[in-house]
Enzyme design. Structure first.
Site, PDB file in Angstrom:
ATOM      1  N   ASP A   1     130.879   5.528  38.569  1.00 40.55           N
ATOM      2  CA  ASP A   1     130.429   4.810  39.754  1.00 40.55           C
ATOM      3  C   ASP A   1     131.398   4.988  40.907  1.00 40.55           C
ATOM      4  O   ASP A   1     131.245   4.387  41.958  1.00 40.55           O
ATOM      5  CB  ASP A   1     130.263   3.317  39.440  1.00 40.55           C
ATOM      6  CG  ASP A   1     131.577   2.688  39.002  1.00 40.55           C
ATOM      7  OD1 ASP A   1     132.530   3.432  38.737  1.00 40.55           O
ATOM      8  OD2 ASP A   1     131.641   1.454  38.940  1.00 40.55           O
TER       9      ASP A   1
ATOM     10  N   ASP B   1     137.286   6.361  38.795  1.00 40.97           N
ATOM     11  CA  ASP B   1     136.980   7.557  38.017  1.00 40.97           C
ATOM     12  C   ASP B   1     136.847   8.792  38.898  1.00 40.97           C
ATOM     13  O   ASP B   1     136.345   9.819  38.462  1.00 40.97           O
ATOM     14  CB  ASP B   1     135.741   7.350  37.131  1.00 40.97           C
ATOM     15  CG  ASP B   1     134.616   6.684  37.872  1.00 40.97           C
ATOM     16  OD1 ASP B   1     134.585   6.792  39.108  1.00 40.97           O
ATOM     17  OD2 ASP B   1     133.766   6.058  37.218  1.00 40.97           O
TER      18      ASP B   1
ATOM     19  N   ASP C   1     131.397   6.566  32.167  1.00 43.82           N
ATOM     20  CA  ASP C   1     132.302   5.483  32.497  1.00 43.82           C
ATOM     21  C   ASP C   1     131.571   4.211  32.064  1.00 43.82           C
ATOM     22  O   ASP C   1     130.353   4.222  31.929  1.00 43.82           O
ATOM     23  CB  ASP C   1     132.515   5.539  34.014  1.00 43.82           C
ATOM     24  CG  ASP C   1     133.189   4.316  34.568  1.00 43.82           C
ATOM     25  OD1 ASP C   1     134.330   4.074  34.179  1.00 43.82           O
ATOM     26  OD2 ASP C   1     132.581   3.627  35.392  1.00 43.82           O
TER      27      ASP C   1
HETATM   28  P1  ADP Z   1     135.696   1.464  33.493  1.00 38.04           P
HETATM   29  O1  ADP Z   1     136.466   2.629  33.068  1.00 38.04           O
HETATM   30  O2  ADP Z   1     135.050   0.751  32.334  1.00 38.04           O
HETATM   31  O3  ADP Z   1     134.715   1.719  34.573  1.00 38.04           O
HETATM   32  P2  ADP Z   1     137.790   0.631  35.247  1.00 38.04           P
HETATM   33  O4  ADP Z   1     138.603   1.841  35.010  1.00 38.04           O
HETATM   34  O5  ADP Z   1     137.131   0.495  36.559  1.00 38.04           O
HETATM   35  O6  ADP Z   1     136.736   0.417  34.082  1.00 38.04           O
HETATM   36  O7  ADP Z   1     138.700  -0.626  35.012  1.00 38.04           O
HETATM   37  C1  ADP Z   1     139.420  -0.732  33.803  1.00 38.04           C
HETATM   38  C2  ADP Z   1     139.949  -2.086  33.577  1.00 38.04           C
HETATM   39  O8  ADP Z   1     140.885  -2.394  34.602  1.00 38.04           O
HETATM   40  C3  ADP Z   1     138.920  -3.165  33.649  1.00 38.04           C
HETATM   41  O9  ADP Z   1     138.313  -3.382  32.411  1.00 38.04           O
HETATM   42  C4  ADP Z   1     139.770  -4.367  34.062  1.00 38.04           C
HETATM   43  O10 ADP Z   1     140.398  -4.886  32.940  1.00 38.04           O
HETATM   44  C5  ADP Z   1     140.818  -3.761  34.943  1.00 38.04           C
HETATM   45  N1  ADP Z   1     140.475  -3.837  36.377  1.00 38.04           N
HETATM   46  C6  ADP Z   1     140.080  -2.833  37.185  1.00 38.04           C
HETATM   47  N2  ADP Z   1     139.890  -3.266  38.426  1.00 38.04           N
HETATM   48  C7  ADP Z   1     140.149  -4.581  38.436  1.00 38.04           C
HETATM   49  C8  ADP Z   1     140.138  -5.616  39.430  1.00 38.04           C
HETATM   50  N3  ADP Z   1     139.780  -5.386  40.697  1.00 38.04           N
HETATM   51  N4  ADP Z   1     140.472  -6.845  39.043  1.00 38.04           N
HETATM   52  C9  ADP Z   1     140.828  -7.107  37.782  1.00 38.04           C
HETATM   53  N5  ADP Z   1     140.866  -6.186  36.820  1.00 38.04           N
HETATM   54  C10 ADP Z   1     140.541  -4.939  37.108  1.00 38.04           C
HETATM   55 MG    MG Z   2     133.872   2.187  36.501  1.00 38.58          MG
END
Ligand code: ADP
Ligand code: MG
Length: 642
Positions: free
Chosen positions: A518, A522, A321
């Protein structure tokens, strides 16, 4: 004996001194009987009572164990030895019977002792917890039982004391030795605002800590539960070997009968029964697993059971991730851009109000930014909703990525899009802030690649594994992060469900996938993967429960070790099963049938085999001895000063 040893609930039974005394006494009696028989020209009749008394002490429990097993219709390994002991008695070989029972009991004790050491290595992770905490209420100190302290209370911890509860430092500075939980050898500096874990040692100053969780939900309590759980997730090989163990008894009985028929010598048949006992076979897996779990625990790697250790050893693809995993969990707002006539502060205020209830690191960064700007987000939060993998919505405010805007039918104008592209081109994660269906601004967040990520990924690759990055972020920042970390396969704009499907597709192609995340957005992928690995996060403990293995120091440094120890564990189990369980036993059975081994020699050889299995497994414990360095107290302090 192993029958009893396993009855007692895994490997929990401690080395009991009563057993040692009983065995020693039995040994003395058996030796006296043997000596009197061989040294006296015409031994008096009572000499025969010596081996019989010895047998009561050692043979008795073995036979009782076999009887208990039979009563429950479960064959166990005590049966063969029991039959052998009874048969030897019937043949009038009292001394042999006593010596055999003694050797088998002694062997069992040695096995138990060695395995216990492995268990203790795991338990040492749970350093003795203090029973009372020094609470501070209105400046007055009061001693209280740890179990009675509620979240929100303040406790004082003096130098040299173990921290009783998880919480945040609110006063004072110190260095904390977290080796008991994370395996990190160097103490880390802690100042107000930093998180401290229960069970770690306050090395230097006096600190006041605001308790964040009552003791029952604390880190140590959870780890203790995980370790308890670990024993219930038994590896596949163990189940297989138990199935074979059930076949062992009838097969050995047949071999003994055949030996008797072919040679006419009942003593040889008895020896076959003694050496044929599948102790080594049964010990092969659990000893290796317990030793490996112990080594892992010492390295700050909590693996929830042998099953997952075995799975980690099979992994040939690692999916990462991005946000909070490949990048640091702590990041900062780098740029704020406002559309129209609003100020940056107003954009941040709106966003922080919406993110107030968010657990996501992005949300926390935005709330922190508001704090830094001295903005108080509106306290009243109406119908907050986290839109997994996209952002958040609270009332008529939306904060999130392009997908979130599209989903809610928000038109993103030309200039916010251009601005977002420019920020993303610099590798930043860009969020749109919308109010009442119109974009009012952009917040760009810079997440830094964890310093250890490139070397960890290089190491994993060198182990022959394929590495991918699966992220919910946009393509540009995803590519930037992948390039910095040395990953060349990237998939961006994925929702939590997409990550799960990506893992499932790889599994469908026969790959063994580890997913490293984390715990934020996911969870499904962590659950789907062959092994789900998560990083312990100091603020929320969810990751501890959703994953199969947890990197306790919150970094990626120990990840290669997880695969390494998984592979070694599998190798050790195979060695134990094939070499000691099968080859060694087969050789001993042949020697017994040929009359080379006497029952006493057979018992010795047999136990030597079991002890060798235990020792071979114990080699895994040594793997946990190499400490991995990370900047500790002095470097931390220097970084803070800079
Ligand atoms: P990753 O897969 O890189 O860990 P996430 O799946 O947690 O990322 O989040 C994907 C996208 O969703 C982030 O890049 C962001 O654009 C958006 N996002 C997720 N959570 C939030 C939040 N609390 N506030 C704003 N945007 C969010
Ligand atoms: Mg993440």
């Amino acid at each position: 004996m192993i029958g009893r040893y396993r009855e007692s609930g895994g490997f929990r039974s401690l080395f009991r001194s009563r057993d040692v005394l009983r065995t020693a006494l039995a040994g003395a009696l058996a030796a006296a009987g043997l000596g009197a028989d061989n040294l006296l020209a015409s031994p008096p009749a009572w000499v025969a009572a010596l081996p019989l008394a010895s047998l009561v002490l050692t043979g008795g429990p073995i036979i009782a164990g076999a009887a208990r097993g039979l009563a429950r219709l479960r064959s166990n390994v005590d049966e063969l030895v029991s039959i052998a002991i009874v048969a030897t008695l019937v043949l009038g070989e009292y001394n042999s019977a006593a010596v055999v029972a003694f050797i088998m009991t002694l062997g069992g004790l040695i096995e138990e002792y060695t395995s216990d050491r492995a268990r203790r290595a795991i338990e040492s992770v749970m350093r003795s917890q203090p029973l009372t905490a020094l609470m501070v209420e209105d400046g007055v100190e009061r001693e209280a039982p740890v179990s009675s302290v509620e979240a929100g209370s303040t406790v004082r911890i003096r130098p040299g004391e173990v921290i009783p509860l998880d919480g945040t430092v609110c006063r004072g500075e110190t260095c904390v030795d977290e080796s008991s939980v994370t395996g990190e050898p160097l103490p880390g500096a802690k100042a107000p605002g930093d998180y401290v874990l229960s069970g770690t040692l306050n090395a230097e100053g006096c600190i006041d800590v605001t308790v964040s969780r009552p003791a029952r939900d604390g880190t140590i309590a959870r780890i203790a539960r995980l370790i308890d759980e670990a024993e219930s997730h038994r590896p596949r090989v163990l189940r297989v070997s138990e199935r074979y163990a059930r076949w062992f008894t009838p097969v050995i009985l047949l071999l003994a009968a055949a030996t008797w028929l072919a040679t006419g010598d009942p003593v040889r048949a008895v020896t076959v029964l003694i050496v044929g006992c599948p102790c080594a076979f049964v010990l092969a897996t659990p000893t290796a697993v317990v030793a490996a779990l112990g080594a892992a625990a010492r390295m700050g790697l909590m693996v929830k059971g042998g099953k997952f250790l075995e799975a980690a050893g099979e992994v040939d693809q690692v999916d990462f991730d991005k946000t909070g995993t490949l990048t640091e969990a702590q990041f900062e707002v780098a740029r704020v851009w406002s559309a129209g006539n609003l100020t940056g502060d107003e954009v941040v205020a709106a966003a922080a109000g919406a993110e107030f209830g968010s657990e996501h690191p992005i949300g926390r960064a935005i709330v922190e930014e508001a704090g830094k700007r001295g903005i108080r987000p509106p306290v009243e939060i109406t119908d907050f909703a986290a839109e997994k993998g996209m952002g958040v919505r609270a009332g008529d405010v939306l904060v999130g990525n392009r997908r979130l805007m599209e989903m809610h039918g928000v038109e993103i104008g030309r200039s916010p899009l251009d601005r977002a592209d420019a920020h993303q081109g610099e590798g930043m994660t860009t969020l749109f802030v919308a109010l009442k269906g119109a974009v009012i601004g952009l917040i760009s967040i810079r997440d830094r690649i964890r310093p250890e990520a490139p070397s960890v990924i290089a190491e994993i690759r060198a182990m022959g594994m394929r590495v991918r990055l699966l992220t919910g972020d946009h393509a540009e920042p995803a590519r930037a992060a992948a390039a910095a970390a040395g990953v060349d396969e990237v998939r961006a704009s994925m929702l939590p469900g997409d990550k799960q499907i990506a893992v499932r597709e790889s599994a469908g192609l026969g790959r063994r996938v580890a997913f490293v995340g984390d715990g934020a957005n996911d969870g499904p992928a962590l659950a789907e993967a062959h092994v789900g690995v998560s990083l312990a996060s100091r603020r929320n403990n969810v990751a501890l429960e959703t994953a199969d293995a947890v990197l306790m120091d919150g970094g990626l440094g120990r990840l290669p070790f997880l695969f390494e120890i998984g592979r070694r564990t599998r190798r050790t189990i195979m060695q134990n099963l094939l070499f000691f369980g099968l080859a060694f036993n087969a050789a001993m059975i042949s020697l017994s049938a040929l009359g080379v081994l006497s029952p006493v020699l057979g018992a010795l050889a047999h136990n030597a085999g079991s002890v060798l299995v235990v020792l071979n497994s114990a080699r895994l414990l040594r793997l946990g001895r190499v400490p991995l360095g990370r900047p500790g107290c002095p470097a931390d302090a220097a970084a803070r000063a800079a």
